[in-house]
Structures are given as C-alpha cells and as structure tokens.
Design an enzyme around this catalytic site. Structure first.
Site, PDB file in Angstrom:
ATOM      1  N   TYR A 144      77.489   7.874  95.111  1.00 15.44           N
ATOM      2  CA  TYR A 144      76.981   7.471  93.796  1.00 15.44           C
ATOM      3  C   TYR A 144      76.500   6.029  93.874  1.00 15.44           C
ATOM      4  O   TYR A 144      77.263   5.135  94.267  1.00 15.44           O
ATOM      5  CB  TYR A 144      78.078   7.603  92.739  1.00 15.44           C
ATOM      6  CG  TYR A 144      77.643   7.206  91.343  1.00 15.44           C
ATOM      7  CD1 TYR A 144      76.787   8.015  90.618  1.00 15.44           C
ATOM      8  CD2 TYR A 144      78.107   6.032  90.763  1.00 15.44           C
ATOM      9  CE1 TYR A 144      76.393   7.661  89.325  1.00 15.44           C
ATOM     10  CE2 TYR A 144      77.724   5.669  89.478  1.00 15.44           C
ATOM     11  CZ  TYR A 144      76.862   6.481  88.769  1.00 15.44           C
ATOM     12  OH  TYR A 144      76.479   6.131  87.503  1.00 15.44           O
ATOM     13  N   ASP A 239      75.750   0.316 100.279  1.00 12.91           N
ATOM     14  CA  ASP A 239      76.231   0.124  98.911  1.00 12.91           C
ATOM     15  C   ASP A 239      77.695  -0.292  99.002  1.00 12.91           C
ATOM     16  O   ASP A 239      78.582   0.545  99.166  1.00 12.91           O
ATOM     17  CB  ASP A 239      76.070   1.422  98.122  1.00 12.91           C
ATOM     18  CG  ASP A 239      76.599   1.335  96.697  1.00 12.91           C
ATOM     19  OD1 ASP A 239      77.258   0.323  96.365  1.00 12.91           O
ATOM     20  OD2 ASP A 239      76.370   2.272  95.915  1.00 12.91           O
ATOM     21  N   LYS A 267      81.544  -5.206  91.034  1.00 13.05           N
ATOM     22  CA  LYS A 267      82.990  -5.119  90.822  1.00 13.05           C
ATOM     23  C   LYS A 267      83.736  -6.413  91.141  1.00 13.05           C
ATOM     24  O   LYS A 267      83.791  -7.314  90.315  1.00 13.05           O
ATOM     25  CB  LYS A 267      83.548  -3.918  91.585  1.00 13.05           C
ATOM     26  CG  LYS A 267      82.913  -2.592  91.118  1.00 13.05           C
ATOM     27  CD  LYS A 267      83.595  -1.386  91.683  1.00 13.05           C
ATOM     28  CE  LYS A 267      82.887  -0.105  91.288  1.00 13.05           C
ATOM     29  NZ  LYS A 267      82.902   0.187  89.845  1.00 13.05           N
TER      30      LYS A 267
END
Length: 428
Positions: A144, A239, A267
C-alpha cells in the site's frame, strides 16, 4: 467493559462522516463491531472516551516509536506553537530537518517535505516518470502506497481489509500503466520487464511489507530488484513510510544494505504530526520544481509543528541507539511468547517479525506474499482481536495490518499480552 460514550460518539459521527471514520480501517469492518473512540494516550497506553485503558500495539500506525506524549516532543511542540503553527514561508526548521534526513538516509542527497505518505509516494512516482520519460511502473500485490489513483491496483492495508478489488473513480487508462507483481517473486518482475521493455519508469515497493501483515523480503529479493533497475534504467523506489527510522536509523536501506534511487518517508519523521517526505539522488531530485519541471507543491509542506515534533523524535533516536536494540529484544520476546501460547494447540500459526514490526497469522505456517496473507484464517484472527480488546489490549483491527511496538511498552505489558493469548488458545 463499558463503552457507552464510544457508542454515542460513533452514532453521531455516522451522521456527519462517511462510515463515521476518517480512515476506513478504523471502522472495524474487518473484525466486526463498532470502533472505540479514544480520548487520550500516554506512553504505551490508550484511554478511551469511557476511561478504559489499553496496551497499544498500533502506535498511531507506526509514528509513536517513543510512546505517546513523550515529554521532550510535547515540550518542543509547545515551544513552537507559541510562535505560530504555520507561516507559508521557508523556515530554519525545514533546513534542519532536511539536513538530518539527508545526512542519515543512505543514497538521499536531497529531500522534499510533504504532508502525508500518500503525497510522498505520488510525488516520487511523478518524479521517476519525469526523470526517465516513461510512464509504466511495477508495484506489488498487497503493498500500500497511499490512495493516489495509480497505487490502488492490488493494494494492501484498508483496501485489502475491506475486500475492495476494483476502485470506482480509478480510470482504466491510469490502471493500465500499473503493472502488478507478486511480492517476493523476482521471476515475475523479470517477466514484466521483458514484456514492457523500455516502458517502465519505476519499481516501487515496501522493502518490508507492512500492509498485508509484516512480511520480510526473501533472500536476494531486494538486491534482485536493484540489479534489474540498474540494467534497465528503471528508478527503484523504496516506500519507507513505515520502515524509515523504525527498523534502523537508516531504515530498511541500512538494515538490508540495498540502496534505492528514491525513498519515501512519513510517520516517525513527524513525531505523530501529519507529514511525509520523498528524497533521493541529486540528479533525480533536481527534476523537482522550482529547479526542474516536475511540479509538486503544498501549502503546509514543512509545517513547523511537524518539523519540530519530527526532529525532536529523530534526535532522541539518534542519540539513544540502544532504543533499537531494546525494541528488537522486546518484539522478539513477544513473538516467542505468542508462539508458546499456541504451541499446545494443533492449530497452525505464523508470526512474522522484523525489528519492532510484527504480525500474527492463523491457519498457516508461512506468509510470504498477499496470497498467503489472504488465505490465512482471518475470521479466527477477528475472534482473537476481540478477546484481546475486551481485556485491555488494542491490536490493529485487521489481520492485514502490522503491530508496532513502542519504546514505552514494558515487559509487564508484554507478559499480560502473552498471558491473554494463552488464555484464548486454551479456550479455542
């Protein structure tokens, strides 16, 4: 456990917010039941609107590596917010943050701050296309990379949780440029490259998958991708929104010794504030406006609150490398305890772990890709989830999501978690 206020809040939320939540996985659709509304958090614990306390294994989906409301991060944010929460101009904090990131992330010469992991991945792909002059790219089923149109083909995380296969609003022409491969299968990648030779701009992946459970790369998988990209003039994008500064200070690149051309972050680099970033080799990053012609912008990019929260968090991690050792040890201890909890049963269990990321899969002994994760007994996981939740342990509400441990979690918390797992195993 009383949830009167949470129930009332969810009822009200559904009147004003689609599904009553602002991100789909929060809705408990996968595990069943209604979401619990949180009022505060401190250290390793969440406290809901009714005052119930939970051991937190989500950590805001990864950012809270130090634990919630860390005193130094809170102090830094309070100091900055008195000066203003946003300027819309360049600030010294952006320079400080960019310097910290680029000097500690392998192969990152320059970096651009954005507001989310979705923005970071979307922008990195655009830059790769601009740099190579090609349009197609390869992603992996179950990975994702945010909800930009091109990434929602065979995506993990909330898309997998809700069982959505085709996304209304994503046009066929956009989907046609997205080539999907099986994670950990280098032969499929080679075949796609051969079939689309000269047309592929980038290969993007989570170097450690975190959106179909935690799935580590198989031996030589990352190096195999690096070799293909070097041979075919393809931009390799890692990623590292989840893995960056969590698996090691230099992320998965440092852990596995394989360097990407572009890397995306999020994050942890915001210390809990909304943030993202993408960076990489100077010649590629110089394609980005205003130096180059690949446009990317954002009103709140480099927001001073996010910058100070992130810089403070990263500085603590940099100055205290033993945190990574402690997290590794604690997560290994939890994994061993969970295995032990189900050892007395004949039911197959798979626990994947890398650093402080972990996932538990029932009904199987190996999960190496999205197909494996989907074939696991996720209905049994849902039963396990609610057992733990009702006893004060908050796990990600989906078998496709990774658990994240924080430095604040104690062995007392881990032992309680293991004890509850043993109790569940004994009854089921």
């Amino acid at each position: 456990m009383k949830l009167k206020k949470s129930i009332a809040l969810f009822t009200e939320a559904q009147k004003h917010i689609p599904g009553g939540v602002n991100s789909p996985v929060r809705a408990f659709k996968s595990v069943g039941g209604d979401p619990i509304f949180m009022a505060k958090a401190k250290g390793a614990y969440l406290y809901d609107a009714d005052g119930n306390k939970y051991i937190d294994y989500i950590g805001s989906w990864g950012p809270m590596i130090l634990g919630h409301a860390h005193k130094d991060v809170v102090k830094a944010v309070r100091s900055q917010i008195r000066k203003s929460s946003s300027y819309g101009t360049p600030t010294a904090l952006e320079v400080l943050m960019a310097g910290l990131l680029s000097s500690n992330c392998p192969n990152v010469d320059k970096i651009r701050m954005v507001n989310s992991g979705t923005e970071a991945c979307m922008s990195a792909l655009r830059v790769a296309r601009g740099y190579t002059g090609k349009n197609k790219f390869i992603k992996f089923a179950g990975n994702y990379h945010g909800h930009a149109d091109a990434f929602l083909v065979n995506a993990g995380s909330g898309v997998a949780t809700l069982g959505i296969q085709a996304i209304p609003g994503v046009t066929a022409s956009v989907a046609a440029d997205t080539l999907s491969a099986e994670y950990n299968n280098i032969e499929v990648v080679k075949k796609l490259v051969e079939e689309n030779r000269g047309e592929i701009a980038a290969i993007i992946l989570e170097p450690v998958a975190g959106n179909m459970g935690c799935i580590p790369p198989s031996e030589d998988f990352l190096q195999g991708l690096r070799t293909i990209c070097d041979e075919e003039n393809i931009v390799l994008i890692f990623d590292e929104v989840m893995t960056g500064f969590r698996l090691a200070f230099g992320g998965a690149q440092e852990l596995y010794g394989v360097h990407a051309d572009l890397v995306t972050y999020g994050k942890i680099i915001g210390g809990g504030m909304p943030v993202g970033a993408f960076g990489g080799k100077e010649e590629i990053m110089n394609m980005v406006a205003p130096v180059g012609k690949v446009y990317q912008g954002g009103t709140l990019s480099g927001n001073p609150i996010a910058m100070i929260a992130g810089h403070t968090t990263l500085s603590i991690l940099q100055q205290n490398p033993e945190i990574y050792t402690s997290l590794e040890t604690k997560t290994e201890y939890l994994a061993a305890g969970l295995y032990d909890a189900f050892a007395a049963t004949t039911y197959p269990v798979c626990i994947n772990r890398v650093g402080s990321m972990l996932s538990l899969h029932f009904g199987t002994r190996a999960v190496e890709n999205f197909e494996d994760a989907s074939a696991a007994d996720n209905t049994f996981f849902n039963k396990f989830f609610h057992h733990m939740l009702s006893n004060g342990v908050y796990l990600p509400p989906s078998a496709f999501e990774t658990w994240f441990l924080s430095d604040a979690i104690s062995y007392k918390d881990l032992n309680k978690t293991i004890k509850l797992a043993k109790k569940f195993a004994k009854k089921n």
